[in-house]
Design an enzyme around this catalytic site. Structure first.
Site, PDB file in Angstrom:
ATOM      1  N   SER A 211       0.834  -1.201   0.000  1.00 38.78           N
ATOM      2  CA  SER A 211       0.000   0.000   0.000  1.00 38.78           C
ATOM      3  C   SER A 211       0.874   1.259   0.000  1.00 38.78           C
ATOM      4  CB  SER A 211      -0.954  -0.047   1.199  1.00 38.78           C
ATOM      5  OG  SER A 211      -1.942   0.940   1.098  1.00 38.78           O
ATOM      6  N   ASP A 346     -10.378  -3.418  -5.398  1.00 40.79           N
ATOM      7  CA  ASP A 346      -9.823  -2.653  -4.269  1.00 40.79           C
ATOM      8  C   ASP A 346     -10.645  -1.375  -4.113  1.00 40.79           C
ATOM      9  OD1 ASP A 346      -8.352  -1.053  -2.530  1.00 40.79           O
ATOM     10  OD2 ASP A 346      -6.419  -1.722  -3.300  1.00 40.79           O
ATOM     11  N   HIS A 377      -8.335  -4.643  -0.728  1.00 38.67           N
ATOM     12  CA  HIS A 377      -7.107  -3.923  -0.397  1.00 38.67           C
ATOM     13  C   HIS A 377      -6.309  -4.734   0.615  1.00 38.67           C
ATOM     14  CE1 HIS A 377      -4.581  -0.350  -0.335  1.00 38.67           C
ATOM     15  NE2 HIS A 377      -4.453  -0.535   0.970  1.00 38.67           N
TER      16      HIS A 377
END
Length: 430
Positions: A211, A346, A377
């Site tokens: 991320s 996501d 995610h």
């Protein structure tokens, strides 16, 4: 008599009408569940964008997760929201507890970077010394369950792991300067990599970012070509590539991004306020009160970034902060093999942002862009029907890709390894 006849003819119809309403209600609930859980969505292999090179062919052949179907848990795994929620709430199921040593690195501005070092649980299959340098997601650290699960898996395959603890993320570590982690500051990650290179002069590096960590590692490699020395490859999972482009999508209710924005902003508030004295203690009272007032009322990450985060590095505007700290302006300089992984469902990364890795994969021979249909995610849970497995598709694909890269380096000719000078290579070919 007429009245009694009417009663007798109407009353049998009432139960039938109620049964029909029950059936309609059940059908409606089932329809909503099927739509919300995305049960009709098929499973498929990741959509890959890459150039047809010898290395990429070898990697895809050696890393089956990239070419086979990713199959999430049947009942809920096709919902990106549930995958994301389970990651956010639990991280992972049955998470292990790898044993590591915490390192403290003083920075030039008075800050203290920390990272946790985990030694391998056995020899690597190639016999080489390989270290994974890992950068977690926003506000995360080595104690998060998804990090512990991945580290344990990598250790068992013979990798040493160094995991950065984002500045200010650990609740029991006080800040030693009025600064904490930001969206794209690479200083702490660079300090950790430098320590690893000095302490283990024979080791080669695998760079991994999750991320926000994916943005940081790609920016780190691209902002200075020397940062790519001794790096075998890089893997980035679920990053957004451009904060400037992402900010507009985070204010939209599509895929409930505005709601996720609020939740992440609330978490950032808690982290900042836990270090209130270190961050604002030396500021003038009026500035301190004004910043804190704006922080308390903020409902989005953009408001926090504009009022607090950008000021740590002296950016004059939010636009400048996002421009300078996004890897989109540096990632094209990354020349080591680069695997970029995203999920189509996501809820945090808008589809428009995926044009960035897709274009890179099409134009640069060292890049593979893998887009899964499901995974949310940082979810990527696998399982049969209901209960997910402890190891996720994400954990497996990173280690599998790393193993393939190590094998490629071991078996390819010295010329391709960069171990010989151009003149020596010419002589060898002659």
């Amino acid at each position: 008599m007429t009245h009694e006849s009417d009663v007798h003819t109407i009353s049998p119809e009432l139960p039938a009408m109620f049964d029909g309403m029950k059936l309609a209600a059940v059908a409606t609930v089932l329809y909503v569940l099927v739509r919300c859980l995305n049960l009709k969505s098929p499973t498929a292999p990741p959509d890959l964008t890459y150039q047809d090179t010898a290395l990429n062919r070898f990697l895809l052949k050696s890393c089956p997760q990239l070419t086979k179907e990713y199959i999430p848990p049947l009942l809920w795994g096709k919902s990106g929201h549930l995958q994301t929620a389970l990651y956010g709430k639990l991280g992972r199921v049955s998470s292990p507890h790898p044993s590591g040593v915490r390192k403290y690195l003083p920075m030039q501005d008075g800050a203290t970077a920390t990272f946790d070092l985990f030694e391998p649980q056995g020899d690597h299959r190639t016999g080489d010394d390989i270290t994974m340098v890992i950068c977690p997601g926003i506000g995360n650290h080595s104690e998060k369950h998804y990090i512990r699960t991945f580290v344990d898996h990598a250790q068992k395959d013979g990798y040493r792991c160094a995991v950065l603890n984002h500045l200010g993320a650990l609740p029991n570590i006080e800040l030693t300067s009025p600064r904490m982690f930001t969206y794209g500051c690479t200083w702490e990650f660079a300090a950790m990599v430098g320590y690893i290179k000095r302490t283990y002069p024979q080791t080669q590096l695998m760079v991994v970012g999750f991320s926000l960590g994916g943005n940081i590692v790609c920016k780190f490699l691209g902002e200075n070509m020397m940062n790519q020395e001794r790096v075998l490859c890089c893997v980035s999972v679920c990053q957004g590539y451009s904060a400037l482009r992402a900010q507009e999508t985070f204010l939209q209710w599509d895929q409930f991004r505005r709601f996720y924005n609020f939740l992440m902003a609330d978490n950032m508030k808690k982290i900042i306020l836990s270090h209130r004295h270190s961050l604002f203690g030396g500021s003038p009272v009026k500035v301190k009160d004004l910043d804190l007032c704006r922080l308390y009322t903020a409902t989005s990450l953009m408001q926090i970034d504009d009022n607090i985060m950008r000021k740590f590095h002296g950016h004059s505007s939010l636009k400048e902060y996002y421009e300078k700290e996004s890897c989109v302006h540096y990632i094209h300089n990354v020349n080591v093999p680069l695997l970029l992984v995203n999920s189509a469902d996501d809820p945090l990364v808008h589809d428009s942002l995926l044009n960035i890795p897709r274009t890179l994969g099409a134009k640069k021979p060292n890049v593979i862009f893998s887009l899964t249909l499901h995974g949310g995610h940082l979810g990527f849970f696998e399982g049969a029907v209901l209960f997910p497995q402890p190891l996720t598709w994400m954990d497996k694909v990173i280690v599998s890709y790393a193993n393939a890269m190590c094998q490629w380096e071991k078996q390819k000719p010295p010329c391709q390894s960069g171990q010989l000078s151009p003149s020596s290579c010419a002589e060898e070919k002659a």
